[in-house]
Design a protein around this motif. Structure first.
Motif, PDB file in Angstrom:
ATOM      1  N   ARG A 163       0.835  -1.207   0.000  1.00  0.00           N
ATOM      2  CA  ARG A 163       0.000   0.000   0.000  1.00  0.00           C
ATOM      3  C   ARG A 163       0.869   1.256   0.000  1.00  0.00           C
ATOM      4  NH1 ARG A 163      -5.451   0.301   0.984  1.00  0.00           N
ATOM      5  NH2 ARG A 163      -5.252  -1.677  -0.140  1.00  0.00           N
ATOM      6  N   ALA A 164       2.006   1.205   0.674  1.00  0.00           N
ATOM      7  CA  ALA A 164       2.920   2.344   0.672  1.00  0.00           C
ATOM      8  C   ALA A 164       3.474   2.591  -0.723  1.00  0.00           C
ATOM      9  CB  ALA A 164       4.067   2.110   1.658  1.00  0.00           C
ATOM     10  N   ARG A 165       3.668   1.528  -1.507  1.00  0.00           N
ATOM     11  CA  ARG A 165       4.215   1.674  -2.857  1.00  0.00           C
ATOM     12  C   ARG A 165       3.156   2.078  -3.874  1.00  0.00           C
ATOM     13  NH1 ARG A 165       6.685  -3.217  -1.221  1.00  0.00           N
ATOM     14  NH2 ARG A 165       5.173  -4.402  -2.487  1.00  0.00           N
ATOM     15  N   ALA A 166       1.966   1.485  -3.758  1.00  0.00           N
ATOM     16  CA  ALA A 166       0.946   1.675  -4.788  1.00  0.00           C
ATOM     17  C   ALA A 166      -0.107   2.714  -4.422  1.00  0.00           C
ATOM     18  CB  ALA A 166       0.256   0.334  -5.073  1.00  0.00           C
ATOM     19  N   GLY A 167      -0.111   3.175  -3.182  1.00  0.00           N
ATOM     20  CA  GLY A 167      -1.098   4.151  -2.755  1.00  0.00           C
ATOM     21  C   GLY A 167      -0.524   5.034  -1.671  1.00  0.00           C
ATOM     22  N   VAL A 168      -1.235   5.128  -0.561  1.00  0.00           N
ATOM     23  CA  VAL A 168      -0.791   5.935   0.574  1.00  0.00           C
ATOM     24  C   VAL A 168      -0.906   5.102   1.842  1.00  0.00           C
ATOM     25  CG1 VAL A 168      -1.164   8.044   1.902  1.00  0.00           C
ATOM     26  CG2 VAL A 168      -1.631   8.031  -0.555  1.00  0.00           C
ATOM     27  N   LEU A 169       0.182   4.992   2.585  1.00  0.00           N
ATOM     28  CA  LEU A 169       0.173   4.300   3.867  1.00  0.00           C
ATOM     29  C   LEU A 169       0.467   5.327   4.947  1.00  0.00           C
ATOM     30  CD1 LEU A 169      -0.032   1.616   5.436  1.00  0.00           C
ATOM     31  CD2 LEU A 169       2.456   1.391   5.177  1.00  0.00           C
ATOM     32  N   LEU A 170      -0.499   5.550   5.835  1.00  0.00           N
ATOM     33  CA  LEU A 170      -0.370   6.543   6.892  1.00  0.00           C
ATOM     34  C   LEU A 170       0.071   5.864   8.185  1.00  0.00           C
ATOM     35  CD1 LEU A 170      -3.617   8.642   6.289  1.00  0.00           C
ATOM     36  CD2 LEU A 170      -1.308   9.063   5.401  1.00  0.00           C
ATOM     37  N   ALA A 171       1.070   6.433   8.832  1.00  0.00           N
ATOM     38  CA  ALA A 171       1.579   5.925  10.111  1.00  0.00           C
ATOM     39  C   ALA A 171       0.975   6.766  11.229  1.00  0.00           C
ATOM     40  CB  ALA A 171       3.103   6.001  10.145  1.00  0.00           C
ATOM     41  N   ALA A 172       0.119   6.155  12.034  1.00  0.00           N
ATOM     42  CA  ALA A 172      -0.642   6.900  13.034  1.00  0.00           C
ATOM     43  C   ALA A 172       0.081   7.068  14.362  1.00  0.00           C
ATOM     44  CB  ALA A 172      -1.992   6.211  13.270  1.00  0.00           C
ATOM     45  N   ARG A 173       1.270   6.463  14.519  1.00  0.00           N
ATOM     46  CA  ARG A 173       2.007   6.584  15.778  1.00  0.00           C
ATOM     47  C   ARG A 173       2.567   7.994  15.949  1.00  0.00           C
ATOM     48  NH1 ARG A 173       6.107   3.589  14.031  1.00  0.00           N
ATOM     49  NH2 ARG A 173       7.204   3.096  15.968  1.00  0.00           N
ATOM     50  N   ALA A 174       3.034   8.275  17.169  1.00  0.00           N
ATOM     51  CA  ALA A 174       3.626   9.581  17.455  1.00  0.00           C
ATOM     52  C   ALA A 174       4.828   9.826  16.558  1.00  0.00           C
ATOM     53  CB  ALA A 174       4.042   9.652  18.916  1.00  0.00           C
ATOM     54  N   GLY A 175       5.074  11.084  16.249  1.00  0.00           N
ATOM     55  CA  GLY A 175       6.152  11.431  15.334  1.00  0.00           C
ATOM     56  C   GLY A 175       7.509  10.938  15.769  1.00  0.00           C
ATOM     57  N   GLU A 176       7.807  10.982  17.066  1.00  0.00           N
ATOM     58  CA  GLU A 176       9.121  10.562  17.531  1.00  0.00           C
ATOM     59  C   GLU A 176       9.310   9.052  17.388  1.00  0.00           C
ATOM     60  OE1 GLU A 176       6.532  11.252  21.276  1.00  0.00           O
ATOM     61  OE2 GLU A 176       6.869  12.184  19.298  1.00  0.00           O
ATOM     62  N   ARG A 177       8.224   8.298  17.467  1.00  0.00           N
ATOM     63  CA  ARG A 177       8.326   6.852  17.239  1.00  0.00           C
ATOM     64  C   ARG A 177       8.484   6.570  15.745  1.00  0.00           C
ATOM     65  NH1 ARG A 177       3.572   3.858  20.374  1.00  0.00           N
ATOM     66  NH2 ARG A 177       4.899   2.034  19.957  1.00  0.00           N
ATOM     67  N   TYR A 178       7.760   7.298  14.926  1.00  0.00           N
ATOM     68  CA  TYR A 178       7.895   7.175  13.473  1.00  0.00           C
ATOM     69  C   TYR A 178       9.328   7.458  13.041  1.00  0.00           C
ATOM     70  CZ  TYR A 178       7.382   8.665   8.546  1.00  0.00           C
ATOM     71  OH  TYR A 178       7.528   8.839   7.180  1.00  0.00           O
ATOM     72  N   ARG A 179       9.931   8.496  13.617  1.00  0.00           N
ATOM     73  CA  ARG A 179      11.297   8.880  13.230  1.00  0.00           C
ATOM     74  C   ARG A 179      12.351   7.939  13.813  1.00  0.00           C
ATOM     75  NH1 ARG A 179       8.770  13.842  14.450  1.00  0.00           N
ATOM     76  NH2 ARG A 179       9.752  13.910  16.522  1.00  0.00           N
ATOM     77  N   GLY A 180      11.947   7.087  14.762  1.00  0.00           N
ATOM     78  CA  GLY A 180      12.881   6.156  15.364  1.00  0.00           C
ATOM     79  C   GLY A 180      13.681   6.746  16.501  1.00  0.00           C
ATOM     80  N   GLU A 181      13.246   7.882  17.037  1.00  0.00           N
ATOM     81  CA  GLU A 181      13.974   8.533  18.127  1.00  0.00           C
ATOM     82  C   GLU A 181      13.749   7.811  19.462  1.00  0.00           C
ATOM     83  OE1 GLU A 181      13.348  12.896  15.994  1.00  0.00           O
ATOM     84  OE2 GLU A 181      12.334  12.428  17.895  1.00  0.00           O
ATOM     85  N   VAL A 182      12.547   7.288  19.648  1.00  0.00           N
ATOM     86  CA  VAL A 182      12.222   6.523  20.855  1.00  0.00           C
ATOM     87  C   VAL A 182      11.310   5.372  20.456  1.00  0.00           C
ATOM     88  CG1 VAL A 182      12.380   8.543  22.386  1.00  0.00           C
ATOM     89  CG2 VAL A 182      10.179   7.920  21.394  1.00  0.00           C
TER      90      VAL A 182
END
Length: 280
Positions: A163-182
């Motif tokens: 879905r990320a390749r062929a459409g849109v995949l939204l990551a609903a987690r907090a931004g710092e978790r998405y970025r891999g900071e925590v």
């Protein structure tokens, strides 16, 4: 079909000829080592009149077994829970929790996925209700719900990446978790390559209620969710992502849920992990 209902609208519906069945799904995410949240105790202390309690961890999810922290429930278990709470196909359902709406959205999504024709979430949850609360009383009349798995609104692990390749995949987690900071819960932080950061907390205002359909539509369009592109959503374990699917529904945008979410994806060391603020 409307996806949410205000407390005022609910109070009116409860006096109508076909009042909705009420489901209390109070639940809170706890980090490893913390004391578990006791939703049944909260329910016993006071709930909407006539509501039945449903447990997220045991009735809206199965035990973790390599499929993430909140995999799909066994449909026999889910169906029994719905019938015990009074759910039938010929009556509307309204689901609520104590805020921020994640657990209620999980129940809403499961009922939609299994074919219930009319289910809504109480916007703002229990804090929005101004009427009296009830102590424990007689159990709701047993319903005759017979849930069956649906199609088109569910993603598996490989499907999330696709879905990320062929459409849109939204990551609903907090931004710092998405970025891999925590990463306070799962094996590693970061995100599925190609997924766009879209914290579900930004879908509601300071009062805990959903932003308007127009505001949500503008938000999701800015994130790439518009037109014919298929949309998918994931979070940590398929709970807060259900809330984002609900917000997308309010905006008029259909979306699929990756139930295993990051807890399933990140558990496999062979799956790629992206870090930083960009999707790739």
């Amino acid at each position: 079909m409307e996806a949410i209902i205000t407390a005022t609208e609910l109070a009116e519906a409860l006096t109508g000829p076909n009042p909705p069945v009420l489901l209390d799904v109070r639940w809170q995410l706890t980090t490893p080592g913390a004391a578990p949240f006791d939703g049944r105790a909260e329910y016993a202390a006071g709930h909407l009149p006539g509501a039945g309690y449903v447990d997220l961890d045991t009735e809206l999810a199965a035990a973790p077994a390599g499929r993430g922290r909140h995999p799909l429930p066994d449909l026999a278990v889910f169906g029994a829970a719905m019938r015990r709470a009074g759910v039938s196909a010929d009556r509307p359902v309204v689901v609520y929790d104590g805020g921020p709406g994640w657990a209620a959205a999980r129940a809403w999504w499961l009922l939609r996925w299994t074919g219930h024709p009319e289910v809504r979430v109480l916007d703002g949850g229990l804090p929005s209700w101004e009427g009296a609360l009830s102590p424990p009383g007689p159990a709701p009349a047993v319903g005759h719900s017979d849930p069956a798995p649906g199609a088109g609104v569910l993603l598996a692990g490989a499907g999330g990446a696709a879905r990320a390749r062929a459409g849109v995949l939204l990551a609903a987690r907090a931004g710092e978790r998405y970025r891999g900071e925590v990463e306070p819960i799962d094996r590693i932080g970061g995100h599925i390559p190609g997924a766009v950061s879209a914290p579900t907390t930004e879908n509601v205002g300071p009062d805990g209620r959903f932003r308007s359909a127009g505001e949500l539509s503008d938000r999701f369009k800015a994130l790439g969710a518009f037109g014919a592109a298929p949309v998918g959503v994931y979070c940590g374990s398929g709970v807060s992502a259900a809330h984002e699917v609900l917000a997308l529904a309010v905006a008029g945008i259909p979306a699929a849920l990756y139930v295993g979410s990051w807890s399933e994806w990140s558990a496999d060391p062979d799956r790629p992990v992206a870090v930083g603020p960009d999707p790739q």
